[in-house]
Design an enzyme around this catalytic site. Structure first.
Site, PDB file in Angstrom:
ATOM      1  CB  SER A  72      -0.856  -0.038   1.265  1.00  0.00           C
ATOM      2  OG  SER A  72      -1.395   1.223   1.533  1.00  0.00           O
TER       3      SER A  72
ATOM      4  CE1 TYR B  54      -4.196  -2.663   5.208  1.00  0.00           C
ATOM      5  CE2 TYR B  54      -3.562  -0.401   4.711  1.00  0.00           C
ATOM      6  CZ  TYR B  54      -3.910  -1.665   4.291  1.00  0.00           C
ATOM      7  OH  TYR B  54      -3.958  -1.935   2.939  1.00  0.00           O
TER       8      TYR B  54
ATOM      9  CE  LYS C 208      -1.626  -4.508   3.326  1.00  0.00           C
ATOM     10  NZ  LYS C 208      -1.925  -5.843   2.806  1.00  0.00           N
TER      11      LYS C 208
HETATM   12  P1  NAD Z   1     -11.116  -7.175   0.956  1.00  0.00           P
HETATM   13  O1  NAD Z   1     -11.374  -7.155   2.415  1.00  0.00           O
HETATM   14  O2  NAD Z   1     -12.264  -6.943   0.037  1.00  0.00           O
HETATM   15  O3  NAD Z   1     -10.397  -8.532   0.530  1.00  0.00           O
HETATM   16  C1  NAD Z   1      -9.560  -9.243   1.397  1.00  0.00           C
HETATM   17  C2  NAD Z   1     -10.010 -10.700   1.357  1.00  0.00           C
HETATM   18  O4  NAD Z   1      -9.153 -11.474   2.193  1.00  0.00           O
HETATM   19  C3  NAD Z   1     -11.431 -10.911   1.867  1.00  0.00           C
HETATM   20  O5  NAD Z   1     -12.120 -11.689   0.922  1.00  0.00           O
HETATM   21  C4  NAD Z   1     -11.273 -11.654   3.187  1.00  0.00           C
HETATM   22  O6  NAD Z   1     -12.337 -12.533   3.428  1.00  0.00           O
HETATM   23  C5  NAD Z   1      -9.947 -12.376   2.954  1.00  0.00           C
HETATM   24  N1  NAD Z   1      -9.174 -12.701   4.150  1.00  0.00           N
HETATM   25  C6  NAD Z   1      -8.788 -11.865   5.155  1.00  0.00           C
HETATM   26  N2  NAD Z   1      -8.015 -12.529   6.029  1.00  0.00           N
HETATM   27  C7  NAD Z   1      -7.904 -13.811   5.578  1.00  0.00           C
HETATM   28  C8  NAD Z   1      -7.251 -14.965   6.032  1.00  0.00           C
HETATM   29  N3  NAD Z   1      -6.518 -14.986   7.147  1.00  0.00           N
HETATM   30  N4  NAD Z   1      -7.353 -16.106   5.312  1.00  0.00           N
HETATM   31  C9  NAD Z   1      -8.091 -16.124   4.169  1.00  0.00           C
HETATM   32  N5  NAD Z   1      -8.741 -15.063   3.690  1.00  0.00           N
HETATM   33  C10 NAD Z   1      -8.658 -13.914   4.386  1.00  0.00           C
HETATM   34  O7  NAD Z   1      -9.956  -6.096   0.677  1.00  0.00           O
HETATM   35  P2  NAD Z   1      -9.410  -5.510  -0.694  1.00  0.00           P
HETATM   36  O8  NAD Z   1      -9.789  -4.074  -0.767  1.00  0.00           O
HETATM   37  O9  NAD Z   1      -9.751  -6.408  -1.815  1.00  0.00           O
HETATM   38  O10 NAD Z   1      -7.846  -5.553  -0.402  1.00  0.00           O
HETATM   39  C11 NAD Z   1      -7.036  -6.651  -0.810  1.00  0.00           C
HETATM   40  C12 NAD Z   1      -5.625  -6.434  -0.331  1.00  0.00           C
HETATM   41  O11 NAD Z   1      -5.150  -5.179  -0.850  1.00  0.00           O
HETATM   42  C13 NAD Z   1      -5.491  -6.328   1.194  1.00  0.00           C
HETATM   43  O12 NAD Z   1      -4.296  -6.951   1.587  1.00  0.00           O
HETATM   44  C14 NAD Z   1      -5.418  -4.828   1.424  1.00  0.00           C
HETATM   45  O13 NAD Z   1      -4.730  -4.521   2.598  1.00  0.00           O
HETATM   46  C15 NAD Z   1      -4.663  -4.367   0.191  1.00  0.00           C
HETATM   47  N6  NAD Z   1      -4.896  -2.956  -0.126  1.00  0.00           N
HETATM   48  C16 NAD Z   1      -6.180  -2.496  -0.277  1.00  0.00           C
HETATM   49  C17 NAD Z   1      -6.403  -1.149  -0.550  1.00  0.00           C
HETATM   50  C18 NAD Z   1      -7.806  -0.615  -0.669  1.00  0.00           C
HETATM   51  O14 NAD Z   1      -7.994   0.615  -0.570  1.00  0.00           O
HETATM   52  N7  NAD Z   1      -8.832  -1.453  -0.917  1.00  0.00           N
HETATM   53  C19 NAD Z   1      -5.324  -0.268  -0.698  1.00  0.00           C
HETATM   54  C20 NAD Z   1      -4.026  -0.768  -0.556  1.00  0.00           C
HETATM   55  C21 NAD Z   1      -3.821  -2.125  -0.264  1.00  0.00           C
HETATM   56  N1  UFG Z   2     -12.442  11.329   2.821  1.00  0.00           N
HETATM   57  C1  UFG Z   2     -13.464  12.230   3.035  1.00  0.00           C
HETATM   58  N2  UFG Z   2     -14.647  11.757   3.515  1.00  0.00           N
HETATM   59  C2  UFG Z   2     -14.871  10.440   3.768  1.00  0.00           C
HETATM   60  C3  UFG Z   2     -13.800   9.519   3.548  1.00  0.00           C
HETATM   61  C4  UFG Z   2     -12.590  10.004   3.090  1.00  0.00           C
HETATM   62  O1  UFG Z   2     -13.308  13.426   2.804  1.00  0.00           O
HETATM   63  O2  UFG Z   2     -15.977  10.069   4.211  1.00  0.00           O
HETATM   64  C5  UFG Z   2     -11.170  11.817   2.252  1.00  0.00           C
HETATM   65  C6  UFG Z   2      -9.959  11.576   3.129  1.00  0.00           C
HETATM   66  O3  UFG Z   2      -9.810  12.613   4.058  1.00  0.00           O
HETATM   67  C7  UFG Z   2      -8.845  11.505   2.087  1.00  0.00           C
HETATM   68  C8  UFG Z   2      -9.529  10.893   0.859  1.00  0.00           C
HETATM   69  O4  UFG Z   2     -10.928  11.115   1.055  1.00  0.00           O
HETATM   70  O5  UFG Z   2      -8.436  12.814   1.746  1.00  0.00           O
HETATM   71  C9  UFG Z   2      -9.264   9.414   0.695  1.00  0.00           C
HETATM   72  O6  UFG Z   2      -9.625   8.735   1.901  1.00  0.00           O
HETATM   73  P1  UFG Z   2      -9.830   7.143   1.939  1.00  0.00           P
HETATM   74  O7  UFG Z   2     -10.247   6.788   3.316  1.00  0.00           O
HETATM   75  O8  UFG Z   2     -10.706   6.699   0.823  1.00  0.00           O
HETATM   76  O9  UFG Z   2      -8.373   6.603   1.584  1.00  0.00           O
HETATM   77  P2  UFG Z   2      -6.955   6.803   2.297  1.00  0.00           P
HETATM   78  O10 UFG Z   2      -6.090   7.540   1.326  1.00  0.00           O
HETATM   79  O11 UFG Z   2      -7.098   7.372   3.641  1.00  0.00           O
HETATM   80  O12 UFG Z   2      -6.456   5.311   2.439  1.00  0.00           O
HETATM   81  C10 UFG Z   2      -6.702   4.351   1.393  1.00  0.00           C
HETATM   82  C11 UFG Z   2      -6.926   2.976   1.989  1.00  0.00           C
HETATM   83  C12 UFG Z   2      -5.661   2.429   2.576  1.00  0.00           C
HETATM   84  C13 UFG Z   2      -4.563   2.493   1.555  1.00  0.00           C
HETATM   85  C14 UFG Z   2      -4.395   3.902   1.014  1.00  0.00           C
HETATM   86  C15 UFG Z   2      -3.395   3.883  -0.107  1.00  0.00           C
HETATM   87  O13 UFG Z   2      -7.924   3.018   2.991  1.00  0.00           O
HETATM   88  O14 UFG Z   2      -5.860   1.079   2.900  1.00  0.00           O
HETATM   89  O15 UFG Z   2      -5.642   4.354   0.496  1.00  0.00           O
HETATM   90  O16 UFG Z   2      -3.170   5.170  -0.563  1.00  0.00           O
HETATM   91  F1  UFG Z   2      -3.403   2.128   2.115  1.00  0.00           F
END
Ligand code: NAD
Ligand code: UFG
Length: 341
Positions: A127, A153, A157
């Site tokens: 991330s 979190y 990572k």
């Molecule tokens: P998500 O929660 O939709 O998907 C994660 C999946 O992993 C889920 O299906 C959950 O059931 C499964 N899971 C969790 N723990 C497990 C375990 N111990 N064993 C088996 N399955 C398990 O999340 P996502 O948004 O698809 O994110 C996927 C990956 O990308 C995560 O590692 C997350 O940290 C990373 N990531 C997400 C974002 C974001 O904004 N969505 C940003 C940066 C990184």
């Molecule tokens: N924001 C609002 N209102 C809301 C939610 C968010 O104004 O209700 C704003 C936040 O202040 C920020 C932007 O929207 O400026 C994005 O916020 P998010 O919560 O959507 O995302 P973040 O950038 O905080 O974090 C996300 C994921 C993390 C990931 C990261 C990577 O939640 O898991 O992006 O850049 F690591």
């Protein structure tokens, strides 16, 4: 390639499973469904007209993994499984360290159990959070990581990246690629799969979507006094299908040991700009108000994408407007996500 996709039923995982199938790979999904539903897999089967091998297992369960690896010849692993909420990680740090570190450790232990130096290529969901509050924008992979991370979190990572680096040092044949995602938005353009938020979302895109759908009354913009052109925070919103295709590109890349690669668009978008893109996509007025800055938020973050282009020959193709339109299609066709339609 036969690709083990952990967390493949989740938001990014399900879109990646689809992209893998479209690229001719064979996904094997392991997910404990702790934050997802098997329905996402069924929907990917529907879109691709294929059947997907699925195992409902915890990735921390080494016995279950061992049994799977003894039966299957896995060429690569894409490790999505983990907890992902920044806010929840502050409230439950131990659960986050436990699940996110142990899932990575058990996969690594199992693939090394037979001391075969040619372990499957390992692609890890990292991330932009590892950069903390970046000093230079766009943020490139050489920026320092680990300092200024504001939540458990983000540390999970960062620690997993360190673990992968050390394993690569111990075994020069091991290939580990940490893909550092910026902010994923959108859904598959069919509207059949998307982000299934079980509770009130924390992330901005699903929150705006639910206000547009009338499920939440108003959208709060966290801070209007940042040092940005319109005063609201800036992020790099990347379409989830672009992100999914970035994983397919990473499968084709042979890294020498550990490599960290940003997956973003390279362009920053403010919260106000995102809100207005959603209004256009949904053809609706989406009520909002300005609220206090959210604790732990950084001002601006967007990616330097040169390395992804150079090493993976990958670039994002879709726009923020595409992401908003696709997210809205998913939301309006599936008002209760995968739950009830
Ligand atoms: P998500 O929660 O939709 O998907 C994660 C999946 O992993 C889920 O299906 C959950 O059931 C499964 N899971 C969790 N723990 C497990 C375990 N111990 N064993 C088996 N399955 C398990 O999340 P996502 O948004 O698809 O994110 C996927 C990956 O990308 C995560 O590692 C997350 O940290 C990373 N990531 C997400 C974002 C974001 O904004 N969505 C940003 C940066 C990184
Ligand atoms: N924001 C609002 N209102 C809301 C939610 C968010 O104004 O209700 C704003 C936040 O202040 C920020 C932007 O929207 O400026 C994005 O916020 P998010 O919560 O959507 O995302 P973040 O950038 O905080 O974090 C996300 C994921 C993390 C990931 C990261 C990577 O939640 O898991 O992006 O850049 F690591």
């Amino acid at each position: 390639m036969k690709v083990l996709v952990t967390g493949g039923a989740g938001y990014i995982g399900s879109h990646t499973v689809l992209a893998l199938i479209e690229a001719g790979h064979i996904p094997v999904v392991v997910d404990n469904l702790s934050n997802s539903s098997f329905e996402s897999i069924k929907r990917v089967e529907q879109i691709t007209e294929t059947s997907i091998e699925f195992h409902e297992n915890d990735v921390c369960d080494k016995q279950a993994l061992k049994s799977l690896f003894s039966k299957e010849k896995i060429d690569a692993i894409i490790h999505f499984a983990g907890y992902k909420s920044v806010g929840e990680s502050i409230a439950k740090p131990l659960a986050y360290f436990d699940n996110n570190l142990n899932s990575t450790l058990s996969l690594l232990e199992v693939i090394y159990a037979d001391s075969d130096p040619k372990a499957p290529k390992f692609i890890f969901s990292s991330s932009a959070n590892v950069y903390g509050n970046p000093e230079v924008l766009p943020v490139s992979e050489i920026a320092k990581t680990g300092e200024g991370i504001t939540n458990p979190y983000g540390y999970t990572k960062f620690f997993c990246e360190q673990i992968l680096k050390e394993v690569c040092v111990s075994n020069p044949e091991f290939q580990a690629i940490a893909l550092r995602y910026f902010n994923p938005i959108g859904a598959h353009p069919s509207g059949i799969i998307g982000e299934d938020s079980q509770e009130t979302p924390n992330n901005v895109a699903p929150y705006i979507c639910q206000v547009a759908a009338g499920k939440l009354s108003e959208f709060s913009i966290f801070g209007d006094d940042y040092d940005t052109p319109d005063g609201t925070g800036i992020r790099d919103y990347i379409h989830v299908m672009d992100l999914a295709e970035g994983h397919v590109a990473a499968l084709n890349f042979n890294s020498k040991g550990f490599e960290a690669i940003n997956l973003g668009t390279g362009t920053g978008t403010s919260v106000l700009e995102l809100h207005s893109a959603f209004e256009k996509a949904a053809e609706l007025t989406i009520p909002y108000k300005f609220a206090q800055r959210r604790e732990g938020d950084i001002e601006s973050s967007y990616a330097d994408v040169a390395k992804a282009h150079q090493l993976l020959n990958w670039k994002s193709k879709r726009t923020v407007s595409d992401g908003c339109a696709d997210a809205w299609r998913w939301q309006s066709h599936n008002p209760d996500g995968y739950g009830k339609n």
